[in-house]
Design a protein around this motif. Structure first.
Motif, PDB file in Angstrom:
ATOM      1  N   LYS A 116      12.877   1.813   7.772  1.00  0.00           N
ATOM      2  CA  LYS A 116      13.359   2.249   6.337  1.00  0.00           C
ATOM      3  C   LYS A 116      13.114   3.827   6.440  1.00  0.00           C
ATOM      4  CE  LYS A 116      12.678  -2.022   3.866  1.00  0.00           C
ATOM      5  NZ  LYS A 116      11.836  -2.875   2.726  1.00  0.00           N
ATOM      6  N   PRO A 117      14.218   4.707   5.712  1.00  0.00           N
ATOM      7  CA  PRO A 117      14.379   6.045   5.813  1.00  0.00           C
ATOM      8  C   PRO A 117      12.723   6.688   5.341  1.00  0.00           C
ATOM      9  CG  PRO A 117      16.161   5.277   5.078  1.00  0.00           C
ATOM     10  CD  PRO A 117      15.204   3.919   4.954  1.00  0.00           C
ATOM     11  N   GLU A 118      12.187   5.793   4.231  1.00  0.00           N
ATOM     12  CA  GLU A 118      11.057   6.482   3.966  1.00  0.00           C
ATOM     13  C   GLU A 118       9.704   6.470   4.836  1.00  0.00           C
ATOM     14  OE1 GLU A 118      11.457   2.276   1.929  1.00  0.00           O
ATOM     15  OE2 GLU A 118      12.775   4.002   2.543  1.00  0.00           O
ATOM     16  N   TRP A 119       9.723   5.345   5.661  1.00  0.00           N
ATOM     17  CA  TRP A 119       9.041   5.212   6.454  1.00  0.00           C
ATOM     18  C   TRP A 119       9.125   5.728   7.834  1.00  0.00           C
ATOM     19  CZ3 TRP A 119       4.187   2.780   6.008  1.00  0.00           C
ATOM     20  CH2 TRP A 119       3.991   1.822   4.860  1.00  0.00           C
ATOM     21  N   ASP A 179       4.355   8.615  19.773  1.00  0.00           N
ATOM     22  CA  ASP A 179       4.381   8.226  18.432  1.00  0.00           C
ATOM     23  C   ASP A 179       5.858   8.420  18.185  1.00  0.00           C
ATOM     24  OD1 ASP A 179       1.864   7.790  17.871  1.00  0.00           O
ATOM     25  OD2 ASP A 179       1.305   9.306  17.123  1.00  0.00           O
ATOM     26  N   ARG A 180       6.401   9.378  18.683  1.00  0.00           N
ATOM     27  CA  ARG A 180       8.003   9.824  18.430  1.00  0.00           C
ATOM     28  C   ARG A 180       8.767   8.746  19.151  1.00  0.00           C
ATOM     29  NH1 ARG A 180       7.402  16.478  19.453  1.00  0.00           N
ATOM     30  NH2 ARG A 180       6.792  16.883  17.315  1.00  0.00           N
ATOM     31  N   ALA A 181       8.185   8.113  20.178  1.00  0.00           N
ATOM     32  CA  ALA A 181       9.184   7.030  20.943  1.00  0.00           C
ATOM     33  C   ALA A 181       9.074   5.891  19.979  1.00  0.00           C
ATOM     34  CB  ALA A 181       8.445   6.793  22.303  1.00  0.00           C
ATOM     35  N   PHE A 182       7.797   5.750  19.145  1.00  0.00           N
ATOM     36  CA  PHE A 182       7.734   4.382  18.335  1.00  0.00           C
ATOM     37  C   PHE A 182       8.773   4.330  17.399  1.00  0.00           C
ATOM     38  CE2 PHE A 182       6.003   2.314  14.747  1.00  0.00           C
ATOM     39  CZ  PHE A 182       5.778   1.073  15.415  1.00  0.00           C
ATOM     40  N   ILE A 183       8.913   5.665  16.726  1.00  0.00           N
ATOM     41  CA  ILE A 183       9.994   6.037  15.607  1.00  0.00           C
ATOM     42  C   ILE A 183      11.159   5.207  16.042  1.00  0.00           C
ATOM     43  CG2 ILE A 183      11.113   7.585  14.023  1.00  0.00           C
ATOM     44  CD1 ILE A 183       8.760   9.241  14.349  1.00  0.00           C
ATOM     45  N   GLU A 184      11.773   5.664  17.268  1.00  0.00           N
ATOM     46  CA  GLU A 184      13.086   4.865  17.574  1.00  0.00           C
ATOM     47  C   GLU A 184      12.774   3.526  18.021  1.00  0.00           C
ATOM     48  OE1 GLU A 184      15.536   6.911  17.472  1.00  0.00           O
ATOM     49  OE2 GLU A 184      14.422   8.354  16.996  1.00  0.00           O
ATOM     50  N   VAL A 185      11.614   2.930  18.705  1.00  0.00           N
ATOM     51  CA  VAL A 185      11.583   1.567  19.068  1.00  0.00           C
ATOM     52  C   VAL A 185      11.678   0.644  17.712  1.00  0.00           C
ATOM     53  CG1 VAL A 185       9.948  -0.145  20.177  1.00  0.00           C
ATOM     54  CG2 VAL A 185      10.477   2.131  21.318  1.00  0.00           C
ATOM     55  N   SER A 186      11.075   1.405  16.629  1.00  0.00           N
ATOM     56  CA  SER A 186      10.694   0.689  15.512  1.00  0.00           C
ATOM     57  C   SER A 186      12.077   0.043  14.829  1.00  0.00           C
ATOM     58  CB  SER A 186       9.882   1.336  14.260  1.00  0.00           C
ATOM     59  OG  SER A 186      10.554   2.407  14.106  1.00  0.00           O
ATOM     60  N   ARG A 203       0.863  -1.281  -0.118  1.00  0.00           N
ATOM     61  CA  ARG A 203      -0.060   0.212  -0.236  1.00  0.00           C
ATOM     62  C   ARG A 203       0.815   1.338  -0.003  1.00  0.00           C
ATOM     63  NH1 ARG A 203      -5.225   0.084   1.938  1.00  0.00           N
ATOM     64  NH2 ARG A 203      -4.626   1.858   3.488  1.00  0.00           N
ATOM     65  N   GLY A 204       1.804   1.249   0.619  1.00  0.00           N
ATOM     66  CA  GLY A 204       3.017   2.504   0.713  1.00  0.00           C
ATOM     67  C   GLY A 204       2.667   3.255   1.643  1.00  0.00           C
ATOM     68  N   PRO A 205       3.380   4.349   2.059  1.00  0.00           N
ATOM     69  CA  PRO A 205       3.214   5.129   3.049  1.00  0.00           C
ATOM     70  C   PRO A 205       2.024   6.144   3.249  1.00  0.00           C
ATOM     71  CG  PRO A 205       5.523   4.948   2.692  1.00  0.00           C
ATOM     72  CD  PRO A 205       4.913   4.523   1.734  1.00  0.00           C
ATOM     73  N   GLU A 206       1.677   6.566   1.746  1.00  0.00           N
ATOM     74  CA  GLU A 206       0.942   7.624   1.503  1.00  0.00           C
ATOM     75  C   GLU A 206      -0.601   6.909   1.762  1.00  0.00           C
ATOM     76  OE1 GLU A 206       1.174  10.720   1.199  1.00  0.00           O
ATOM     77  OE2 GLU A 206       3.130  10.349   1.407  1.00  0.00           O
ATOM     78  N   ALA A 207      -0.837   5.640   1.677  1.00  0.00           N
ATOM     79  CA  ALA A 207      -2.120   5.250   1.873  1.00  0.00           C
ATOM     80  C   ALA A 207      -2.464   5.352   3.338  1.00  0.00           C
ATOM     81  CB  ALA A 207      -2.077   3.723   1.319  1.00  0.00           C
ATOM     82  N   HIS A 208      -1.604   5.588   4.330  1.00  0.00           N
ATOM     83  CA  HIS A 208      -1.876   5.464   5.607  1.00  0.00           C
ATOM     84  C   HIS A 208      -1.732   6.962   6.227  1.00  0.00           C
ATOM     85  CE1 HIS A 208      -0.371   1.339   4.561  1.00  0.00           C
ATOM     86  NE2 HIS A 208      -1.365   1.061   5.239  1.00  0.00           N
ATOM     87  N   ARG A 209      -1.631   7.981   5.518  1.00  0.00           N
ATOM     88  CA  ARG A 209      -1.705   9.213   6.197  1.00  0.00           C
ATOM     89  C   ARG A 209      -2.753  10.005   6.619  1.00  0.00           C
ATOM     90  NH1 ARG A 209       2.430  13.185   5.312  1.00  0.00           N
ATOM     91  NH2 ARG A 209       3.512  11.902   3.616  1.00  0.00           N
ATOM     92  N   PHE A 262       8.015   9.462   7.076  1.00  0.00           N
ATOM     93  CA  PHE A 262       6.548   9.365   6.962  1.00  0.00           C
ATOM     94  C   PHE A 262       6.143   9.324   8.538  1.00  0.00           C
ATOM     95  CE2 PHE A 262       2.683   6.869   7.664  1.00  0.00           C
ATOM     96  CZ  PHE A 262       1.858   7.442   6.902  1.00  0.00           C
ATOM     97  N   LEU A 263       6.567   8.636   9.305  1.00  0.00           N
ATOM     98  CA  LEU A 263       6.244   8.517  10.792  1.00  0.00           C
ATOM     99  C   LEU A 263       6.204   9.861  11.468  1.00  0.00           C
ATOM    100  CD1 LEU A 263       7.308   4.734  11.927  1.00  0.00           C
ATOM    101  CD2 LEU A 263       4.936   5.714  11.385  1.00  0.00           C
ATOM    102  N   ALA A 264       7.497  10.460  10.978  1.00  0.00           N
ATOM    103  CA  ALA A 264       7.764  11.642  11.750  1.00  0.00           C
ATOM    104  C   ALA A 264       6.694  12.892  11.251  1.00  0.00           C
ATOM    105  CB  ALA A 264       9.457  12.128  11.440  1.00  0.00           C
ATOM    106  N   GLU A 265       6.417  12.786   9.905  1.00  0.00           N
ATOM    107  CA  GLU A 265       5.639  13.890   9.289  1.00  0.00           C
ATOM    108  C   GLU A 265       4.149  13.770   9.805  1.00  0.00           C
ATOM    109  OE1 GLU A 265       5.591  13.092   5.248  1.00  0.00           O
ATOM    110  OE2 GLU A 265       7.795  13.621   4.935  1.00  0.00           O
TER     111      GLU A 265
END
Length: 488
Positions: free
Chosen positions: A266-269, A294-301, A230-236, A272-275
């Motif tokens: 991955k960098p693109e995800w 949500d910001r903590a999850f970016i690091e945990v992922s 689906r890609g990142p944009e489908a979940h924005r 996207f999570l940061a945005e």
């Protein structure tokens, strides 16, 4: 029903409303007026039925003839004398009523099994799961319909200890899984939101009624495949955001158990999570507390990747170049940066947890929690803090392992000194729960225990079910080394 005259007179006399003498072949009334008598045959016949009932009788007769031509063993499947009048007259209404009741039962299950998860996300997204389940959908795929039914039936069976209901839910689950396989194989539907929603529901069903303790993690690999397609944009925006937030912790837990990377690192995800987290700061539905998590999850992922990279670095022979994508020094620096970010978030979350008794009239506190239900702040913040603490403890241990590796291989001492000085304060645990990692080759394999560390991590009375705890801890609570120290 057509009214039929009772008189036996000719049609002319009936129209003139005079008495007909019934003389044959022509009545005398018509003869005197020099008119041709139309006779005594009636133009209408009386039928005690409508045209619709006639068609029904014809269909019934045709079915009876077809039934008689079939083998006797197949005849009972075509008729059911126990059908209600609703099922016989309008069967579609019965299906709709059944689906409506099932979806309401699903909503009850959701609030009972994922109270903190729903409270933390339900008011911050455009369409939450309850809104989605209750909206009228005319063309919902069978995979989604039967997924809702399977969870609802399982919930009823477990609530009332009804083994027959539980067995029925398993048949529904199998049916939904078969339909889902067809959707995934079809290029047009494999990226649809309904396909991902059905896959998430079936994963949740596996958590509740699994064949084996970790069978639900096998389904998580399918979720990862669909989300990447689906890609990142489908979940924005919209329900897509809800879908991603509903299963992101499952994806992290699955990556840990599998011993590989989570695609969300991955960098693109990551961007996207940061945005998405940044966009919530400008939304009227935003929650500062939720944004912190949500910001903590970016690091945990990214933690599954750091674990994998460290394992690959330490398992290669001394005379062999490491197969990691990052040089050892860079790997350690990246983990230190991630740990420092998590430490800052941990401090803010602990402050939030200490303020959970603050009166609701406090405006600053209301702005901080946003639309998150006040009754679930404790469970939400506590699970998030526990997840962050576990991530920091893991990074502490991995950093020490890489540092030791650099010392053994006599890396440049100045570079090492500049990097090690950034590690900051020691870990959050007197005994690091990840301390067995790296002690031997089998120690890198992780298991999942839903009750792992429950008494130690939860200091408050708000202790929800294991699925809710795992979701709120970003997939970390329950993940543990296969061989665990006796103190734990």
């Amino acid at each position: 029903m057509v009214g039929v005259p009772r008189s036996k007179g000719c049609q002319t006399c009936l129209q003139r409303r005079v008495k007909c003498d019934l003389t044959h072949p022509e009545c005398l009334q018509c003869s005197r007026r020099l008119m041709k008598c139309p006779g005594y045959e009636k133009r209408w016949k009386f039928y005690n039925q409508t045209s619709g009932s006639t068609e029904n009788k014809q269909r019934t007769r045709s079915k009876a003839q077809a039934r008689s031509a079939l083998p006797r063993s197949t005849q009972p499947a075509l008729s059911n004398n126990n059908d209600t009048i609703d099922e016989r007259v309008e069967p579609n209404l019965v299906v709709q009523a059944f689906d409506l009741q099932g979806k309401e039962t699903f909503c009850t299950f959701l609030l009972a099994s994922f109270p903190a998860q729903f409270a933390s996300c339900g008011g911050r997204v455009d369409v939450n799961w309850i809104d989605y389940a209750r909206q009228p959908v005319l063309d919902a795929p069978q995979a989604l319909t039967w997924a809702f039914r399977s969870i609802a039936t399982l919930h009823i069976g477990r609530t009332y200890h009804d083994l027959e209901k539980i067995t029925s839910s398993r048949h529904m689950y199998s049916r939904s899984l078969s339909y889902l396989s067809s959707l995934i194989a079809h290029p047009r539907y494999q990226r649809g939101a309904e396909t991902l929603a059905a896959a998430i529901l079936l994963n949740i069903y596996e958590m509740q009624d699994s064949i084996s303790p970790l069978s639900w993690l096998a389904h998580a690999q399918g979720l990862a495949t669909i989300i990447q397609l689906r890609g990142p944009e489908a979940h924005r925006i919209g329900f897509g955001t809800t879908l991603l937030k509903s299963c992101r912790s499952i994806l992290v837990a699955e990556a840990f158990i599998r011993g590989g990377r989570c695609f969300l690192d991955k960098p693109e995800w990551q961007a996207f999570l940061a945005e998405v987290a940044e966009s919530e700061t400008k939304s009227s539905k935003g929650s500062k507390l939720g944004i912190l998590v949500d910001r903590a999850f970016i690091e945990v992922s990214s933690c599954p990747r750091w674990l994998m990279e460290t394992r690959m670095l330490l398992e290669v022979p001394r005379d062999t170049a490491p197969s990691t994508s990052l040089p050892p020094l860079t790997l350690m620096q990246r983990m230190i940066q991630s740990k420092n970010k998590l430490s800052a978030i941990q401090q803010q979350l602990e402050i939030a947890l200490s303020r959970q008794g603050t009166p609701v009239s406090d405006t600053s506190w209301e702005d901080f929690i946003g639309p998150i239900a006040f009754n679930f702040i404790g469970a939400f913040a506590q699970s998030a803090v526990n997840g962050v603490r576990l991530a920091i403890a893991l990074l502490d241990h991995l950093i020490d392992l890489v540092r030791l590796h650099l010392l053994v291989y006599e890396q440049d001492s100045s570079d090492y000194a500049s990097s090690s000085s950034a590690t900051g304060s020691p870990g959050s645990f007197m005994l690091n729960p990840w301390s067995d990692l790296g002690s031997h080759s089998g120690s890198w394999q992780l298991d999942f225990d839903p009750d792992y560390g429950l008494a130690l991590f939860y200091m408050t009375r708000e202790t929800s079910g294991w699925m809710d705890r795992m979701m709120m801890s970003m997939g970390l609570l329950g993940v543990r080394p296969r061989r665990i120290a006796s103190a734990w």
